[in-house]
Motif scaffolding. Structure first.
Motif, PDB file in Angstrom:
ATOM      1  N   HIS A 130      32.819  36.854  50.019  1.00  0.00           N
ATOM      2  CA  HIS A 130      31.795  37.691  49.405  1.00  0.00           C
ATOM      3  C   HIS A 130      30.759  37.967  50.476  1.00  0.00           C
ATOM      4  O   HIS A 130      30.521  37.122  51.336  1.00  0.00           O
ATOM      5  N   ALA A 169      34.932  33.037  37.837  1.00  0.00           N
ATOM      6  CA  ALA A 169      34.749  33.120  39.281  1.00  0.00           C
ATOM      7  C   ALA A 169      33.416  32.521  39.711  1.00  0.00           C
ATOM      8  O   ALA A 169      32.443  32.549  38.957  1.00  0.00           O
ATOM      9  N   LEU A 192      30.929  33.286  42.787  1.00  0.00           N
ATOM     10  CA  LEU A 192      30.602  34.179  43.903  1.00  0.00           C
ATOM     11  C   LEU A 192      29.229  33.778  44.424  1.00  0.00           C
ATOM     12  O   LEU A 192      28.244  33.829  43.663  1.00  0.00           O
ATOM     13  N   ALA A 224      33.219  42.063  47.955  1.00  0.00           N
ATOM     14  CA  ALA A 224      34.066  40.891  48.156  1.00  0.00           C
ATOM     15  C   ALA A 224      35.502  41.347  48.365  1.00  0.00           C
ATOM     16  O   ALA A 224      35.924  42.368  47.819  1.00  0.00           O
ATOM     17  N   MET A 277      33.888  32.914  47.739  1.00  0.00           N
ATOM     18  CA  MET A 277      34.322  33.267  46.388  1.00  0.00           C
ATOM     19  C   MET A 277      35.525  32.409  46.040  1.00  0.00           C
ATOM     20  O   MET A 277      36.406  32.192  46.872  1.00  0.00           O
TER      21      MET A 277
END
Length: 146
Positions: A106, A31, A33, A88, A111
């Motif tokens: 987020h 991910a 973020l 998030a 994100m």
């Protein structure tokens, strides 16, 4: 039926990894973020519910945990709570029963994430920070300058 498993969990192999229950699967998550790279795992259950735990590659003390729910027809959605107080919300789509991607909001930025994919397969679905690329940096995945 396995098809009911949460889309967010992806599946890296043909057996259930250690730590996952008999009616669940656990897989890797990649991910981005707020311009930071996070990695971790998600565990999805036959019911479509599941949990996710990820941590920052730059600062491993920064962790995020959350839950999600999904269905084969609608994809899924979930929430994360991070150790620094940020939150998030996300939604995701399946590429197959055990692989997919998603986006979210987020509290400090956008994100994007992929699950059940290798780092190379995940690249098209991740919104990387300007001037950065995703690479293996020694023994771990990292965001590096182009």
């Amino acid at each position: 039926m396995i098809v009911a498993l949460a889309a967010f969990i992806g599946f890296a192999g043909s057996t259930t990894p250690a730590g996952a229950g008999p009616f669940s699967a656990m897989v890797r998550v990649i991910a981005i973020l707020a311009d930071d790279l996070f990695v971790g795992v998600a565990e999805g259950h036959l019911s479509g519910a599941g949990s996710v735990a990820i941590h920052s590659q730059e600062n491993p003390d920064l962790t995020c945990v959350g839950q999600f729910a999904s269905s084969a027809e609608r994809g899924g959605s979930g929430q994360l709570q991070c150790s620094n107080g940020t939150t998030a919300e996300f939604h995701f789509q399946r590429l197959s029963v055990f692989r997919g991607y998603g986006v979210g909001s987020h509290s400090r930025g956008s994100m994007s994430f992929a699950y059940g994919l290798t780092a190379d397969e995940a690249k098209p679905y991740l919104k990387l920070p300007e001037g950065k690329k995703l690479m293996h940096n020694g023994t771990k995945l990292a965001l590096v300058n182009r």
